[in-house]
Design an enzyme around this catalytic site. Structure first.
Site, PDB file in Angstrom:
ATOM      1  N   CYS A 277      67.670 -42.571 -42.398  1.00 20.49           N
ATOM      2  CA  CYS A 277      68.440 -41.549 -43.094  1.00 20.49           C
ATOM      3  C   CYS A 277      69.480 -42.008 -44.117  1.00 20.49           C
ATOM      4  O   CYS A 277      70.505 -42.558 -43.758  1.00 20.49           O
ATOM      5  CB  CYS A 277      69.192 -40.857 -41.976  1.00 20.49           C
ATOM      6  SG  CYS A 277      69.198 -39.156 -42.124  1.00 20.49           S
TER       7      CYS A 277
ATOM      8  N   GLU B  47      66.198 -38.853 -50.915  1.00 20.88           N
ATOM      9  CA  GLU B  47      65.103 -39.650 -50.348  1.00 20.88           C
ATOM     10  C   GLU B  47      64.076 -38.786 -49.636  1.00 20.88           C
ATOM     11  O   GLU B  47      64.414 -37.764 -49.038  1.00 20.88           O
ATOM     12  CB  GLU B  47      65.662 -40.595 -49.279  1.00 20.88           C
ATOM     13  CG  GLU B  47      66.652 -41.558 -49.796  1.00 20.88           C
ATOM     14  CD  GLU B  47      67.324 -42.298 -48.652  1.00 20.88           C
ATOM     15  OE1 GLU B  47      68.337 -42.928 -48.915  1.00 20.88           O
ATOM     16  OE2 GLU B  47      66.837 -42.217 -47.508  1.00 20.88           O
TER      17      GLU B  47
HETATM   18  N1  SAH Z   1      71.625 -33.530 -40.163  1.00 16.29           N
HETATM   19  C1  SAH Z   1      70.471 -33.424 -39.335  1.00 16.29           C
HETATM   20  C2  SAH Z   1      69.213 -34.052 -39.916  1.00 16.29           C
HETATM   21  C3  SAH Z   1      69.335 -35.352 -40.636  1.00 16.29           C
HETATM   22  S1  SAH Z   1      69.597 -36.800 -39.695  1.00 16.29           S
HETATM   23  C4  SAH Z   1      70.778 -33.968 -37.948  1.00 16.29           C
HETATM   24  O1  SAH Z   1      71.881 -34.446 -37.730  1.00 16.29           O
HETATM   25  O2  SAH Z   1      69.935 -33.859 -37.073  1.00 16.29           O
HETATM   26  C5  SAH Z   1      68.075 -37.056 -38.829  1.00 16.29           C
HETATM   27  C6  SAH Z   1      68.255 -37.792 -37.520  1.00 16.29           C
HETATM   28  O3  SAH Z   1      68.550 -39.192 -37.749  1.00 16.29           O
HETATM   29  C7  SAH Z   1      69.390 -37.262 -36.677  1.00 16.29           C
HETATM   30  O4  SAH Z   1      69.000 -37.228 -35.339  1.00 16.29           O
HETATM   31  C8  SAH Z   1      70.465 -38.300 -36.894  1.00 16.29           C
HETATM   32  O5  SAH Z   1      71.442 -38.268 -35.905  1.00 16.29           O
HETATM   33  C9  SAH Z   1      69.641 -39.569 -36.934  1.00 16.29           C
HETATM   34  N2  SAH Z   1      70.300 -40.735 -37.529  1.00 16.29           N
HETATM   35  C10 SAH Z   1      71.210 -40.787 -38.504  1.00 16.29           C
HETATM   36  N3  SAH Z   1      71.591 -42.049 -38.749  1.00 16.29           N
HETATM   37  C11 SAH Z   1      70.881 -42.831 -37.912  1.00 16.29           C
HETATM   38  C12 SAH Z   1      70.826 -44.228 -37.688  1.00 16.29           C
HETATM   39  N4  SAH Z   1      71.586 -45.081 -38.373  1.00 16.29           N
HETATM   40  N5  SAH Z   1      69.980 -44.658 -36.734  1.00 16.29           N
HETATM   41  C13 SAH Z   1      69.194 -43.816 -36.038  1.00 16.29           C
HETATM   42  N6  SAH Z   1      69.201 -42.485 -36.208  1.00 16.29           N
HETATM   43  C14 SAH Z   1      70.042 -41.993 -37.132  1.00 16.29           C
END
Ligand code: SAH
Length: 344
Positions: A331, A91
């Protein structure tokens, strides 16, 4: 066949030498790929026809197709589900900000990190993306949407620091003065906290912004929702973050997804303030996006309340705008949906 779009300029020079072509051809090909952004060797019109045929038989330029595209009716967010050359899906999300267009790109197909609230991790990890697959997310989106992207965030599917070499190669190609020329000041990498890689990134002094996904401020609780914390606990993570700041002078952003009954009480805010007290930290709050298989939820009001707790404790915090909430812009949600559909 070698992927020519993923080659650095010196690598391309070497490859051109190998096929007994003069050195200046490397520059011409590199310009076609990274400045003019053509996707067929036949369009490289200043190359002799024999060379174009030779390139076609020795090298490939990977191609994406748009598997799905969702445009938000609430704002100008557009979400792309791209199909990669091997049939996998990733995505990419295009968002409009005050100062231009920002693109959120994926760095892996799936993810190994296992964060409990995140859709990217549910179906597990498949593979790393190559540098060219990261570049193509930008090129294909710009072409389809007819926009020019001014900022890139590595916050899509995957853990960028778990695909370190390809991500570094991508950043090199993106910022190359002889090619794409994007300043890395306009790039943000988000990580769940892979400590040795944060230190390595600091040593490289790239100028990019680092965002660290925190979501909890004590080891016991963070380890419960983010398995990476068992490997790299908070004190090690904070030391690495301070090292990053010392080396680069760049303030770190901490991501904190507010989740009801998980991390949004005054006690949670106090623990977070204590953890960050010696830093000039900035906390980015986001009400968690609910994922069907997971039981996390939050309202904007609870994020607002948590922000006030933090502000009263002297911690600078903002609530991230939720863009594209009607099109599963969080995400990994869309890839996960499409994987589920395949099963029927
Ligand atoms: N792996 C990296 C980048 C991808 S996730 C990381 O962990 O930072 C990007 C951001 O979205 C991260 O801060 C992650 O914790 C957050 N994220 C993932 N799932 C989410 C959700 N359901 N609601 C809000 N933020 C979320």
């Amino acid at each position: 066949m070698q992927d020519i779009l993923a080659m650095t300029f010196p690598e391309l020079q070497e490859a051109v030498k190998q096929i007994n072509e003069p050195g200046y051809r490397a520059k011409q090909i590199y310009k076609w790929l990274h400045v003019r952004k053509v996707r067929e060797f036949s369009q490289m019109t200043n190359l002799p026809a024999v060379l174009r045929t030779k390139l076609e038989s020795d090298f490939l330029i990977p191609k994406f197709t748009i598997a799905r595209k969702l445009s938000s009716r609430l704002d100008e967010t557009v979400k792309y589900l791209y199909q990669l050359p091997d049939g996998q899906h990733i995505e990419t999300v295009l968002m409009k900000y005050q100062h231009g267009w920002r693109l959120c790109i994926s760095t892996q197909v799936g993810c190994k990190m296992g964060c409990q609230f995140c859709a990217s991790t549910i179906a597990g990890y498949v593979r790393n993306l190559t540098a060219s697959e990261m570049l193509l997310q930008i090129d294909e989106t710009e072409k389809d949407a007819g926009v020019s992207v001014s900022g890139i965030v590595l916050m899509g599917i995957g853990e960028p620091l778990d695909n370190f070499d390809n991500v570094m190669k991508f950043l090199g190609l993106l910022s190359d003065p002889g090619g794409r020329q994007m300043s890395l000041r306009h790039v943000t990498i988000s990580t769940c906290g892979i400590v040795p890689r944060i230190r390595e990134l600091a040593d490289l002094r790239t100028g990019l912004t680092l965002a660290v996904s925190l979501h909890q401020a004590t080891d016991i609780r963070r380890s419960r929702i983010m398995p990476v914390n068992r490997r790299y606990p908070l004190q090690e993570l904070m030391d690495a973050c301070q090292y990053y700041f010392r080396k680069t002078g760049r303030r770190i952003t901490y991501e904190y997804a507010v989740m009801e009954q998980e991390n949004n009480t005054l006690a949670d805010a106090k623990a977070l303030a204590e953890l960050l007290q010696h830093q000039q930290a900035h906390v980015n709050l986001i009400p968690v996006n609910s994922v069907q298989e997971r039981n996390y939820h939050a309202t904007r009001q609870s994020a607002q309340r948590f922000m006030e707790y933090l502000e009263n404790l002297g911690i600078h915090a903002t609530i991230r705008r939720t863009l594209g909430s009607d099109i599963q812009a969080a995400c990994g949600q869309l890839r996960h949906e499409s994987e589920k559909m395949k099963k029927f």
